[in-house]
Write a protein that holds these residues in place. Structure first.
Motif, short mmCIF file in Angstrom:
data_model
loop_
_atom_site.label_atom_id
_atom_site.label_comp_id
_atom_site.label_asym_id
_atom_site.label_seq_id
_atom_site.Cartn_x
_atom_site.Cartn_y
_atom_site.Cartn_z
N UNK A 1 0.74 -1.17 0.02
CA UNK A 1 -0.07 0.00 0.07
C UNK A 1 0.73 1.27 -0.10
N UNK A 2 2.29 1.20 0.43
CA UNK A 2 2.98 2.26 0.39
C UNK A 2 3.71 2.68 -0.75
N UNK A 3 3.69 1.71 -1.68
CA UNK A 3 4.47 1.82 -2.75
C UNK A 3 3.91 2.77 -3.91
N UNK A 4 4.62 3.36 -4.75
CA UNK A 4 3.98 4.39 -5.65
C UNK A 4 2.70 3.71 -6.61
N UNK A 5 1.84 4.55 -6.92
CA UNK A 5 0.97 3.81 -7.55
C UNK A 5 1.16 3.51 -9.01
N UNK A 6 0.44 2.54 -9.57
CA UNK A 6 0.83 2.09 -10.88
C UNK A 6 0.85 3.02 -11.77
N UNK A 7 -0.10 4.14 -11.89
CA UNK A 7 -0.18 5.38 -12.58
C UNK A 7 1.03 6.28 -12.53
N UNK A 8 1.92 5.93 -11.52
CA UNK A 8 3.09 7.26 -11.50
C UNK A 8 3.85 7.37 -12.89
N UNK A 9 3.85 8.72 -13.20
CA UNK A 9 4.58 8.91 -14.28
C UNK A 9 5.92 9.89 -13.79
N UNK A 10 5.83 10.63 -12.71
CA UNK A 10 6.84 11.32 -12.25
C UNK A 10 7.67 10.38 -11.23
N UNK B 1 3.52 -3.71 -13.41
CA UNK B 1 3.08 -2.65 -12.67
C UNK B 1 3.16 -1.30 -13.18
N UNK B 2 4.41 -1.10 -13.32
CA UNK B 2 5.00 0.46 -13.46
C UNK B 2 5.14 0.66 -15.21
#
Length: 99
Positions: free
Chosen positions: A23-32, A58-59
Motif C-alpha cells: 500500500x505504501x508503494x507508488x501508484x501504478x499510474x506514476x509518471x513522475x 505494474x509500472x
C-alpha cells in the motif's frame, strides 16, 4: 507442498528505514519518478515484496530502466538515483574500480 507456495513478507524496510508495504508503494499510474519513489520500488524488489516481473508490469518499466535503478542504488545509494548527478556518480564509481 510448501515449495510451491509464494511466501512473501507483509512489509520490508524502505530506503529511509521505515516499514514499506504494498500500500505504501507508488501508484501504478506514476509518471513522475522522483528519487524516493525509485528507491522504494528497488527496496520492495530487494526485500521480496514484489518480483521484478511484477514491477515491470505494474509500472510499465523496461528491464533496463529498472536494472539501472538497482545499479545506482547498489553503487551510490539513493543519491545515485538523482538524474542530475548520474554522470558524477558514474565517474566516481569507475574511478573506484581502477584502484
Amino acid at each position: 507442498m510448501i515449495e510451491n507456495q509464494k511466501i512473501r513478507p507483509a512489509k520490508v524496510i524502505g530506503p529511509l528505514g521505515e516499514p514499506l508495504t504494498l500500500a505504501d508503494l507508488p501508484k501504478p499510474s506514476t509518471k513522475r519518478w522522483v528519487v524516493r519513489r525509485k528507491a522504494e520500488v528497488v527496496a520492495a524488489v530487494n526485500g521480496g515484496l514484489l518480483t521484478i516481473d511484477e514491477v515491470l508490469e505494474r509500472y510499465t518499466l523496461t528491464l533496463e530502466e529498472f536494472a539501472s535503478w538497482q545499479r545506482a542504488v547498489d553503487r551510490s545509494g539513493m543519491q545515485g538515483l538523482r538524474v542530475t548527478r548520474i554522470q558524477h556518480y558514474r565517474d566516481l564509481y569507475e574511478r573506484q574500480l581502477k584502484y
